[in-house]
Design a protein around this motif. Structure first.
Motif, PDB file in Angstrom:
ATOM      1  N   PHE A  87      47.459  52.518  86.858  1.00 55.85           N
ATOM      2  CA  PHE A  87      46.825  51.476  86.029  1.00 55.85           C
ATOM      3  C   PHE A  87      45.331  51.404  86.283  1.00 55.85           C
ATOM      4  CE2 PHE A  87      47.508  48.055  89.325  1.00 55.85           C
ATOM      5  CZ  PHE A  87      48.397  48.724  90.141  1.00 55.85           C
ATOM      6  N   ASN A  88      44.763  50.343  86.766  1.00 58.18           N
ATOM      7  CA  ASN A  88      43.318  50.095  86.809  1.00 58.18           C
ATOM      8  C   ASN A  88      42.549  51.348  87.240  1.00 58.18           C
ATOM      9  OD1 ASN A  88      44.475  47.636  86.368  1.00 58.18           O
ATOM     10  ND2 ASN A  88      43.987  46.781  88.357  1.00 58.18           N
ATOM     11  N   ARG A 122      44.090  54.819  89.773  1.00 55.53           N
ATOM     12  CA  ARG A 122      44.869  54.055  90.750  1.00 55.53           C
ATOM     13  C   ARG A 122      46.327  54.422  90.565  1.00 55.53           C
ATOM     14  NH1 ARG A 122      45.564  47.602  92.168  1.00 55.53           N
ATOM     15  NH2 ARG A 122      47.488  47.910  93.335  1.00 55.53           N
ATOM     16  N   TYR A 144      42.202  51.089  95.883  1.00 55.56           N
ATOM     17  CA  TYR A 144      42.638  50.676  94.546  1.00 55.56           C
ATOM     18  C   TYR A 144      41.467  50.226  93.692  1.00 55.56           C
ATOM     19  CZ  TYR A 144      43.054  45.793  96.431  1.00 55.56           C
ATOM     20  OH  TYR A 144      42.844  44.562  96.995  1.00 55.56           O
ATOM     21  N   ASP A 145      41.747  50.053  92.417  1.00 57.87           N
ATOM     22  CA  ASP A 145      40.780  49.590  91.416  1.00 57.87           C
ATOM     23  C   ASP A 145      39.462  50.372  91.472  1.00 57.87           C
ATOM     24  OD1 ASP A 145      42.826  47.880  90.935  1.00 57.87           O
ATOM     25  OD2 ASP A 145      41.743  46.041  91.426  1.00 57.87           O
ATOM     26  N   LYS A 181      39.003  32.667  88.366  1.00 60.48           N
ATOM     27  CA  LYS A 181      38.102  33.634  88.993  1.00 60.48           C
ATOM     28  C   LYS A 181      37.682  34.677  87.966  1.00 60.48           C
ATOM     29  CE  LYS A 181      41.989  36.224  90.961  1.00 60.48           C
ATOM     30  NZ  LYS A 181      42.482  36.985  92.122  1.00 60.48           N
ATOM     31  N   TYR A 238      45.339  37.631  83.497  1.00 61.82           N
ATOM     32  CA  TYR A 238      44.070  38.379  83.492  1.00 61.82           C
ATOM     33  C   TYR A 238      43.715  38.818  82.078  1.00 61.82           C
ATOM     34  CZ  TYR A 238      43.977  39.090  88.610  1.00 61.82           C
ATOM     35  OH  TYR A 238      43.921  38.915  89.965  1.00 61.82           O
ATOM     36  N   VAL A 263      53.231  43.481  87.569  1.00 56.25           N
ATOM     37  CA  VAL A 263      52.584  42.159  87.586  1.00 56.25           C
ATOM     38  C   VAL A 263      52.354  41.763  86.125  1.00 56.25           C
ATOM     39  CG1 VAL A 263      50.640  40.770  88.375  1.00 56.25           C
ATOM     40  CG2 VAL A 263      51.438  42.691  89.788  1.00 56.25           C
ATOM     41  N   VAL A 306      48.590  41.038  82.716  1.00 53.62           N
ATOM     42  CA  VAL A 306      47.309  41.515  83.257  1.00 53.62           C
ATOM     43  C   VAL A 306      46.701  42.530  82.295  1.00 53.62           C
ATOM     44  CG1 VAL A 306      46.120  42.670  85.163  1.00 53.62           C
ATOM     45  CG2 VAL A 306      48.119  41.245  85.651  1.00 53.62           C
ATOM     46  N   PHE A 344      43.100  44.589  82.575  1.00 56.51           N
ATOM     47  CA  PHE A 344      42.111  44.716  83.650  1.00 56.51           C
ATOM     48  C   PHE A 344      41.252  45.966  83.394  1.00 56.51           C
ATOM     49  CE2 PHE A 344      40.591  45.522  87.928  1.00 56.51           C
ATOM     50  CZ  PHE A 344      40.603  44.307  88.586  1.00 56.51           C
ATOM     51  N   ASP A 373      49.582  45.850  85.639  1.00 60.59           N
ATOM     52  CA  ASP A 373      49.584  46.617  86.903  1.00 60.59           C
ATOM     53  C   ASP A 373      50.587  47.763  86.859  1.00 60.59           C
ATOM     54  OD1 ASP A 373      47.693  44.813  87.737  1.00 60.59           O
ATOM     55  OD2 ASP A 373      48.722  44.263  89.593  1.00 60.59           O
TER      56      ASP A 373
HETATM   57  C1  BMA Z   1      43.914  41.899  91.699  1.00 60.56           C
HETATM   58  C2  BMA Z   1      43.924  43.370  92.019  1.00 60.56           C
HETATM   59  C3  BMA Z   1      44.140  44.154  90.757  1.00 60.56           C
HETATM   60  C4  BMA Z   1      45.338  43.655  90.003  1.00 60.56           C
HETATM   61  C5  BMA Z   1      45.292  42.167  89.837  1.00 60.56           C
HETATM   62  C6  BMA Z   1      46.550  41.616  89.207  1.00 60.56           C
HETATM   63  O1  BMA Z   1      43.766  41.128  92.860  1.00 60.56           O
HETATM   64  O2  BMA Z   1      44.947  43.671  92.931  1.00 60.56           O
HETATM   65  O3  BMA Z   1      44.386  45.492  91.119  1.00 60.56           O
HETATM   66  O4  BMA Z   1      45.357  44.248  88.721  1.00 60.56           O
HETATM   67  O5  BMA Z   1      45.120  41.540  91.082  1.00 60.56           O
HETATM   68  O6  BMA Z   1      47.668  41.862  90.022  1.00 60.56           O
END
Ligand code: BMA
Length: 334
Positions: free
Chosen positions: A48-49, A64, A111-112, A219, A249, A285, A288, A290, A311
């Motif tokens: 994903f991301n 990722r 990650y990311d 956030k 997200y 997850v 989302v 992202f 995710d």
């Molecule tokens: C964030 C990261 C991202 C993820 C998002 C939703 O804190 O971990 O990689 O896409 O949460 O789980």
């Protein structure tokens, strides 16, 4: 085009699909999403991301990949068209730029990722484990085969390190989002400056979440590498709200001052993409979207945004620089 792209590149083969008839949104999804499925390689639980750039007239990226042990790893990948990807089966194993940092940079997770071409190389930033705690890892590659790892940019806890594509006032500039060691129920976008990619300082707050902006009230964090335009830096970023079902997200965009990019000129009051398609709402997850990369063709103004979905998989969305800048400006409420 009404808005000029500055220091942009021609990408005649940028992935592209016209806006579906009847769709009025300023950013629209690729109808064949997701472009990368969770099991695209044999070891993957989810992909994903991820970060995509142009490379030798084609495309390369850092992905990722969470494996079936649920370890978070980074893998390189390649594509002729930006849509169909061959992702390496082996994770990236960084070579230490300075061998004395071997112990400090012991691999824990990554990650990311984001990838940013500056001057002569592709810089990679990601959420790196420093002794088990998240901070911003920094490395580079010339060829997506050998990757060199440098010093971490910041102390833990930090995430979403995103570089600007050129020095500003003779300094490298990077967004980041100080966090906690868990799922962080807060988060502001800061930027930091560095003369050498090693020592980072002159930290500036860029933007914060607020209750007056419900879709991003919990956030926010930087997304793809900023796109330089005649209006300023066009930055897609993610925003999170907390619902009774957990975090949601979405993503939108803002425009920052060209010379002092901690100054926000315009900030869209609405999300541009939020989780609503099945692949964005259902996965490891849920809910989302992202974004971690955006390609922009300087000739046509076309933009292709790569975003992680739930995710689990990677999706693609499209807009143009004229449309999105106009939308952000006309819906700005800073
Ligand atoms: C964030 C990261 C991202 C993820 C998002 C939703 O804190 O971990 O990689 O896409 O949460 O789980």
């Amino acid at each position: 085009m009404k808005v000029n792209i500055i220091n942009g590149q021609s990408i005649p083969n940028i992935p592209w699909q016209e806006r579906p008839q009847g769709d009025i949104s300023p950013v629209w999804r690729y109808t064949a999403n997701p472009i990368i499925k969770r099991d695209a390689i044999s070891c993957s639980n989810s992909i994903f991301n991820s970060a995509v750039v142009t490379f030798n007239g084609k495309f390369a990226g850092v992905f990722r990949v969470d494996d079936k042990q649920r370890r978070m790893e980074l893998h390189a990948g390649f594509s002729d068209d930006g849509i169909n990807w061959k992702i390496n089966k082996e994770r990236i194993k960084f070579v230490q730029q300075d061998p004395s940092t071997e112990e400090a940079n012991e691999w824990g997770y990554g990650y990311d990722p984001r990838v940013c071409f500056i001057e002569d190389r592709y810089w990679v930033t990601w959420c790196n484990s420093y002794k088990g705690f998240p901070t911003i890892g920094v490395g580079y590659t010339y060829d997506f085969v050998t990757f060199y790892q440098c010093e971490n940019a910041f102390l833990p806890f930090n995430r979403n390190g995103v570089l600007f594509p050129r020095k500003i006032n003779d300094k490298y500039v990077m967004f980041s989002r100080p966090s906690d060691s868990g799922h962080t129920p807060f988060g502001d976008m800061y930027l930091s400056q560095s003369p050498d990619m090693k020592y980072w300082g002159e930290h500036r707050l860029v933007m914060s979440p607020s209750k007056e902006r419900p879709w991003e009230s919990l956030k926010i964090g930087a997304g793809p590498i900023p796109i330089e335009t005649s209006e300023g830096w066009l930055c897609f970023y993610h925003g999170v709200l907390q619902s009774c079902n957990g975090y949601v997200y979405s993503f939108s965009a803002c425009i920052l001052d060209a010379q002092q990019p901690w100054k926000v000129k315009y900030r869209c009051s609405e999300y541009l993409i939020n989780p609503r398609e099945l692949y964005e709402c259902v996965g490891d997850v849920p809910n989302v979207t992202f974004p971690c990369a955006a390609l922009c063709d300087a000739d046509t103004g076309r933009i292709a945004i790569y975003y992680g979905c739930a995710d689990t998989v990677v999706g693609l969305a499209f807009t143009t620089v004229d449309e999105v800048v106009e939308y952000v400006k006309s819906h700005s409420n800073i």
